[in-house]
Motif scaffolding. Structure first.
Motif, PDB file in Angstrom:
ATOM      1  N   VAL A  22      -2.041   8.828 -11.211  1.00 49.55           N
ATOM      2  CA  VAL A  22      -1.123   7.678 -11.257  1.00 49.55           C
ATOM      3  C   VAL A  22      -1.222   6.866  -9.968  1.00 49.55           C
ATOM      4  O   VAL A  22      -1.258   5.627  -9.988  1.00 49.55           O
ATOM      5  N   ALA A  23      -1.225   7.560  -8.834  1.00 55.10           N
ATOM      6  CA  ALA A  23      -1.337   6.849  -7.550  1.00 55.10           C
ATOM      7  C   ALA A  23      -2.652   6.072  -7.475  1.00 55.10           C
ATOM      8  O   ALA A  23      -2.689   4.920  -7.012  1.00 55.10           O
ATOM      9  N   LEU A  58       0.812  -1.212   0.000  1.00 52.99           N
ATOM     10  CA  LEU A  58       0.000   0.000   0.000  1.00 52.99           C
ATOM     11  C   LEU A  58       0.848   1.266   0.000  1.00 52.99           C
ATOM     12  O   LEU A  58       0.409   2.318  -0.477  1.00 52.99           O
ATOM     13  N   ALA A  59       2.055   1.171   0.530  1.00 45.04           N
ATOM     14  CA  ALA A  59       2.930   2.352   0.573  1.00 45.04           C
ATOM     15  C   ALA A  59       3.559   2.655  -0.780  1.00 45.04           C
ATOM     16  O   ALA A  59       3.957   3.799  -1.055  1.00 45.04           O
ATOM     17  N   GLN A  60       3.660   1.656  -1.644  1.00 48.84           N
ATOM     18  CA  GLN A  60       4.367   1.847  -2.911  1.00 48.84           C
ATOM     19  C   GLN A  60       3.725   2.891  -3.819  1.00 48.84           C
ATOM     20  O   GLN A  60       4.436   3.747  -4.384  1.00 48.84           O
ATOM     21  N   PRO A  61       2.381   2.914  -4.015  1.00 47.96           N
ATOM     22  CA  PRO A  61       1.818   3.970  -4.867  1.00 47.96           C
ATOM     23  C   PRO A  61       2.105   5.375  -4.325  1.00 47.96           C
ATOM     24  O   PRO A  61       2.377   6.301  -5.111  1.00 47.96           O
ATOM     25  N   ALA A  62       2.008   5.537  -3.009  1.00 48.60           N
ATOM     26  CA  ALA A  62       2.300   6.860  -2.435  1.00 48.60           C
ATOM     27  C   ALA A  62       3.752   7.242  -2.678  1.00 48.60           C
ATOM     28  O   ALA A  62       4.062   8.410  -2.981  1.00 48.60           O
ATOM     29  N   LEU A  63       4.667   6.263  -2.571  1.00 50.12           N
ATOM     30  CA  LEU A  63       6.088   6.558  -2.823  1.00 50.12           C
ATOM     31  C   LEU A  63       6.325   6.869  -4.294  1.00 50.12           C
ATOM     32  O   LEU A  63       7.145   7.746  -4.637  1.00 50.12           O
ATOM     33  N   VAL A  64       5.619   6.174  -5.194  1.00 50.22           N
ATOM     34  CA  VAL A  64       5.726   6.493  -6.617  1.00 50.22           C
ATOM     35  C   VAL A  64       5.234   7.917  -6.886  1.00 50.22           C
ATOM     36  O   VAL A  64       5.834   8.671  -7.680  1.00 50.22           O
ATOM     37  N   ALA A  65       4.136   8.277  -6.214  1.00 46.57           N
ATOM     38  CA  ALA A  65       3.623   9.649  -6.382  1.00 46.57           C
ATOM     39  C   ALA A  65       4.654  10.671  -5.913  1.00 46.57           C
ATOM     40  O   ALA A  65       4.819  11.736  -6.534  1.00 46.57           O
ATOM     41  N   ARG A  66       5.382  10.372  -4.830  1.00 51.80           N
ATOM     42  CA  ARG A  66       6.419  11.295  -4.369  1.00 51.80           C
ATOM     43  C   ARG A  66       7.538  11.416  -5.388  1.00 51.80           C
ATOM     44  O   ARG A  66       8.097  12.504  -5.600  1.00 51.80           O
ATOM     45  N   VAL A  67       7.909  10.297  -6.009  1.00 52.96           N
ATOM     46  CA  VAL A  67       8.954  10.352  -7.035  1.00 52.96           C
ATOM     47  C   VAL A  67       8.507  11.240  -8.195  1.00 52.96           C
ATOM     48  O   VAL A  67       9.278  12.070  -8.707  1.00 52.96           O
ATOM     49  N   LEU A  79      -2.413   2.956  -9.529  1.00 56.27           N
ATOM     50  CA  LEU A  79      -1.608   1.944  -8.832  1.00 56.27           C
ATOM     51  C   LEU A  79      -2.393   1.306  -7.695  1.00 56.27           C
ATOM     52  O   LEU A  79      -2.299   0.097  -7.444  1.00 56.27           O
ATOM     53  N   TYR A  80      -3.181   2.117  -6.993  1.00 51.63           N
ATOM     54  CA  TYR A  80      -4.037   1.549  -5.947  1.00 51.63           C
ATOM     55  C   TYR A  80      -5.091   0.624  -6.556  1.00 51.63           C
ATOM     56  O   TYR A  80      -5.481  -0.393  -5.954  1.00 51.63           O
ATOM     57  N   LEU A  81      -5.545   1.008  -7.764  1.00 55.09           N
ATOM     58  CA  LEU A  81      -6.495   0.131  -8.450  1.00 55.09           C
ATOM     59  C   LEU A  81      -5.851  -1.223  -8.769  1.00 55.09           C
ATOM     60  O   LEU A  81      -6.484  -2.266  -8.645  1.00 55.09           O
ATOM     61  N   ALA A 109      -6.996  -5.225  -0.089  1.00 51.68           N
ATOM     62  CA  ALA A 109      -8.117  -4.620  -0.806  1.00 51.68           C
ATOM     63  C   ALA A 109      -8.732  -3.483   0.008  1.00 51.68           C
ATOM     64  O   ALA A 109      -9.018  -2.405  -0.517  1.00 51.68           O
ATOM     65  N   VAL A 110      -8.938  -3.711   1.296  1.00 47.23           N
ATOM     66  CA  VAL A 110      -9.518  -2.671   2.148  1.00 47.23           C
ATOM     67  C   VAL A 110      -8.581  -1.465   2.228  1.00 47.23           C
ATOM     68  O   VAL A 110      -9.016  -0.307   2.133  1.00 47.23           O
ATOM     69  N   GLY A 111      -7.284  -1.727   2.397  1.00 42.58           N
ATOM     70  CA  GLY A 111      -6.330  -0.625   2.442  1.00 42.58           C
ATOM     71  C   GLY A 111      -6.307   0.159   1.145  1.00 42.58           C
ATOM     72  O   GLY A 111      -6.227   1.401   1.147  1.00 42.58           O
ATOM     73  N   ALA A 112      -6.398  -0.562   0.003  1.00 46.89           N
ATOM     74  CA  ALA A 112      -6.410   0.125  -1.287  1.00 46.89           C
ATOM     75  C   ALA A 112      -7.655   0.983  -1.441  1.00 46.89           C
ATOM     76  O   ALA A 112      -7.592   2.113  -1.945  1.00 46.89           O
ATOM     77  N   VAL A 113      -8.802   0.455  -0.994  1.00 44.24           N
ATOM     78  CA  VAL A 113     -10.049   1.228  -1.088  1.00 44.24           C
ATOM     79  C   VAL A 113      -9.956   2.486  -0.239  1.00 44.24           C
ATOM     80  O   VAL A 113     -10.372   3.589  -0.671  1.00 44.24           O
TER      81      VAL A 113
END
Length: 635
Positions: free
Chosen positions: A324-325, A84-93, A328-330, A192-196
């Motif tokens: 984008v984030a 779940l942290a990876q999309p947020a980190l990609v958004a930071r990049v 990725l969450y999707l 799934a819950v975390g992504a939602v």
């Protein structure tokens, strides 16, 4: 004559068992007039009557492994957090690129999280695989223990191949249920819950479109999966029936070849395999609906998110990094969702197999340490059962007015009474189907009496622990079952602590020394499956040697000379005479020459004791005995 089986959903069979012998090896064929009906294919008769299983029934199997599962669950949560942290980190990049900030710190953090999540995921999979193997192992041990402790009548009702399929094929399905089932569903749900939740924080409208698209697919999947469990259980029933058909053919392959029936038996097995195939195809057809439904839902969600997301980026409602984030969450939602759908389907198949396992575990086992009509367990030791009569006037074994009937009410024995004093030799003779072998089965406690009593040293056998009573009895069936393995393995079955000199001595008593010495392996010479490498007479003598080695107080012999030639029959008569010097003998015989010297001969006809006495007395007083003796040129 064996007691007839009770008709059940799975159908009866001609298999029965004795302690330490497989049902197939111990089956004895009754006379033609009393043969049991052939078992029906399990899938045809029992699919509707078989119990169902739920996840709640699976939990006791998982309970011994709860620590490993707890660790796997924690690792799943940590890995989910990393994912779940990876999309947020990609958004930071992406934001760092847009703002012209230094990329290295953000990239290093992203790579570290990615590697850590992968390592934790691998460790979780190892724990799940090991736990799954442990669940299969413990289930097989429990199921094998229950199958070998069932009342003998249960083996008459069921086909051996089907029982073997439950230990093999059904338990194997539990492995995938654990690895891809319960824990996988739980871990996927967390992701799934975390992504939602993360998607809701990014953009609520995009989340609404995603939920509507995915919800349609989930509705189809859940409605389809309801039928998977039922069809999977039917498929397992057909696999069990196929295994039974193969076992039936292989156990009589020589007879089949000699009868020119190979092609017909191949057709029978092929037909059973075809039914198993058809059942498997029905499951596959239903499971195949899951994938398209999931694909449509995922593709629809992506198209809707891209369309609406592009519009909202163009209008300035959200930033490109947020879109984008969200995508990725999707991905994070779709991947565990697909895993959860596959795991749920696999879980339904596993629960179908679990229902067949639970059907066996629900049967009440025979408790050897507990008397038949007692409520207190007695230590399984022969000390609990006397080896001799308490006083000279009390016989070692006594049957008084014994009645036995099939479950359908057809009587087999009608008021049979007889006594076997300690050290005596009593014979049961009569035409086929008279009930002679049934008497021995009742003495062993394989079946409950309908009426009357069987007493050992003055005590009703129903008040004695079965293990203690059977330790005082030696039992040799007419078919003389021999277990796959070596001569030593078979002899040690009833006397595991016997020494090699004792083994050689008992082999000499039954005339098998020369046969064993022909092989350089000696006592370790293999006997083949069901003793196929031995002649019929050698199998019978080995079975007798096995019983003699246990030094029973009473030796029960069912047609001990049926497969012996004249020379070995004379040798065996001498052996039995020597054995009778310090133990009682109860012998069932068609060859009257075997029992001419018996202290008492009881003549059975149609389940009734119609005469008793010595050979010479019966020749004068019993027309039936005189007829039998005349047919064998003994008068």
């Amino acid at each position: 004559m064996w007691p007839r089986s009770v008709p059940t959903g799975t159908g009866p069979s001609s298999s029965s068992t004795t302690p330490g012998c497989s049902p197939r090896s111990s089956a004895r064929s009754p006379p033609p007039s009393e043969r049991r009906p052939v078992s029906t294919p399990a899938g045809e008769a029992s699919a509707t009557a078989a119990p169902t299983a739920t996840v709640r029934e699976l939990l006791p199997l998982l309970r011994p492994h709860r620590r490993a599962l707890a660790v796997a669950a924690v690792l799943s949560l940590v890995a989910a957090a990393g994912a779940l942290a990876q999309p947020a980190l990609v958004a930071r990049v992406i934001e760092a690129v847009g703002a012209g900030r230094e990329l290295l710190p953000a990239v290093l953090v992203l790579v570290a999280v990615l590697v850590a999540a992968s390592v934790l995921g691998a460790l979780q999979q190892y724990l799940l695989q090991r736990t799954a193997e442990g669940v299969v192992l413990s289930t097989r041990r429990t199921l094998a223990d229950r199958l070998l402790r069932l009342p003998v009548a249960e083996y008459d009702r069921r086909r051996t191949g089907d029982l073997m399929s439950r230990v093999g094929a059904d338990t194997t399905l539990l492995r995938a249920t654990v690895t891809s089932g319960v824990v996988e569903v739980a871990g996927s749900a967390v992701v799934a819950v975390g992504a939602v939740v993360a998607m809701a924080l990014v953009d609520g409208w995009l989340l609404l479109v995603t939920v509507l698209s995915v919800g349609v697919g989930l509705t189809v999947v859940l409605s389809v999966s309801r039928g998977v469990r039922r069809l999977s259980q039917q498929a397992q029933e057909e696999v069990g029936a196929m295994s039974a058909a193969v076992e039936r053919a292989l156990s009589a392959v020589r007879t089949i070849r000699a009868s020119g029936a190979t092609a017909r038996e191949v057709d029978v097995v092929a037909a059973s395999a075809g039914r198993a195939y058809a059942a498997g195809v029905r499951v596959a057809r239903l499971e195949a609906l899951v994938s398209p439904a999931g694909s449509i839902a995922v593709q629809g969600a992506f198209l809707a998110v891209l369309g609406l997301g592009g519009y909202r980026v163009a209008t300035g409602s959200i930033a490109v990094a947020d879109l984008v984030a969200f995508i990725l969450y999707l991905f994070l939602l779709v991947m565990p969702l697909g895993q959860a759908i596959a795991a749920w389907t696999q879980l339904q198949s596993g629960l179908g197999a679990l229902a067949r396992i639970q059907e066996m575990l629900a049967l009440e086992p025979e408790d050897d340490a507990r008397p038949e009509r007692g409520s207190v367990a007695v230590p399984p030791s022969p000390v609990a059962v006397p080896a001799s009569s308490p006083s000279p006037g009390v016989p070692l074994l006594e049957l008084e007015d014994v009645t036995f009937a099939y479950p359908d009410g057809t009587e087999v024995l009608h008021g049979v009474s007889l006594t076997v004093p300690a050290g005596s030799r009593v014979a049961l003779v009569g035409p086929s189907g008279a009930g002679k072998s049934t008497v021995l089965a009742l003495v062993e406690g394989f079946y409950p009496l309908t009426g009357g009593s069987v007493r050992w040293a003055g005590t009703d056998v129903r008040d004695l622990p079965r293990a203690g009573l059977r330790a005082r009895l030696g039992y040799v069936e007419q078919e003389a079952p021999v277990l796959a393995g070596s001569v030593r393995d078979n002899l040690l079955l009833a006397a595991p602590r016997a020494s090699d000199p004792e083994l050689w001595a008992v082999l000499a008593d039954v005339g098998l020394t020369e046969m064993v010495q022909r092989s350089p392996r000696g006592l370790d010479v293999p006997v083949g499956d069901d003793g196929v490498l031995l002649s019929g007479g050698e199998r019978q003598r080995l079975a007798i040697a096995r019983s003699l080695l246990a030094r029973p107080a009473l030796l029960l012999l069912d047609e001990p000379t049926a497969s012996l030639d004249a020379r070995n029959e004379a040798l065996l008569r001498d052996t039995l005479a020597a054995a009778g010097a310090d133990r009682a003998l109860l012998v069932v015989a068609h060859r009257l020459s075997t029992v001419l010297g018996s202290d008492e001969i009881v003549v059975l006809d149609a389940g009734r004791a119609v005469a008793r006495g010595t050979h010479h007395e019966l020749v004068d007083t019993s027309p039936l005995y005189r007829e039998l003796a005349a047919a064998q040129l003994l008068v």
